[in-house]
Design a protein around this motif. Structure first.
Motif: not given
Length: 161
Positions: A12-19
């Motif tokens: 339920g939580q958004d995570y922004e990732l640089y991958i």
């Protein structure tokens, strides 16, 4: 390889990732988001320790690239509890001795929850079939099947949100 910006919705939580675009979902969840309940086991889609739910379906996260899960609802074992209260399937696993070493438990719980989301009228055979993609080397499965059956029959109450 150049990294990309990716947004994953986990529990339920958004995570922004640089991958790296080749990053597996299990790696994104554990190494980039920091949710270590999802285990990296065999890396061959055989053991089920990495099972999560994507849009309510049990999926082995070692078989999915993180970019493939963008825009989906991802749930991990950490997302089963609500306000610090264990989910019914977690309570049942504890009461039925379904944990031993605990390595398979997160994946087994996620497969069990996905199965229970589909139906609560399950035969023993359907329960066994529903968790057949998860390997446990400690319990012999009987206690796991009992826990899922007890949860299906409503012997455990829902956590309150």
């Amino acid at each position: 390889m150049e990294k990309i910006l990716l947004t994953l919705n986990v529990n339920g939580q958004d995570y922004e990732l640089y991958i790296n675009p080749k990053t597996l979902l299990v790696e994104a969840i554990r190494d980039h988001i920091g949710l270590t309940g999802t285990k990296r086991g065999c890396d061959t889609v055989s053991c089920g320790a990495c099972t999560v739910m994507i849009n309510d379906m049990a999926v082995k996260s070692c078989s999915v690239l993180a970019v493939q899960a963008e825009g989906c609802r991802i749930n991990t074992v950490e997302g089963l509890e609500v306000n610090g209260e264990l989910a019914p399937i977690q309570k049942a696993f504890l009461d039925n001795g379904s944990y031993q070493c605990g390595f398979c438990a997160p994946g087994m719980l996620m497969s069990a929850q996905a199965l229970l989301n589909e139906s609560t009228e399950l035969t023993e055979w359907e329960i066994k079939e529903g968790i057949e993609g998860n390997i446990c080397r400690c319990t012999g499965y009987n206690s796991i099947v009992r826990a899922i059956d007890a949860t299906a029959k409503g012997k455990y109450t829902e956590a309150k949100s």
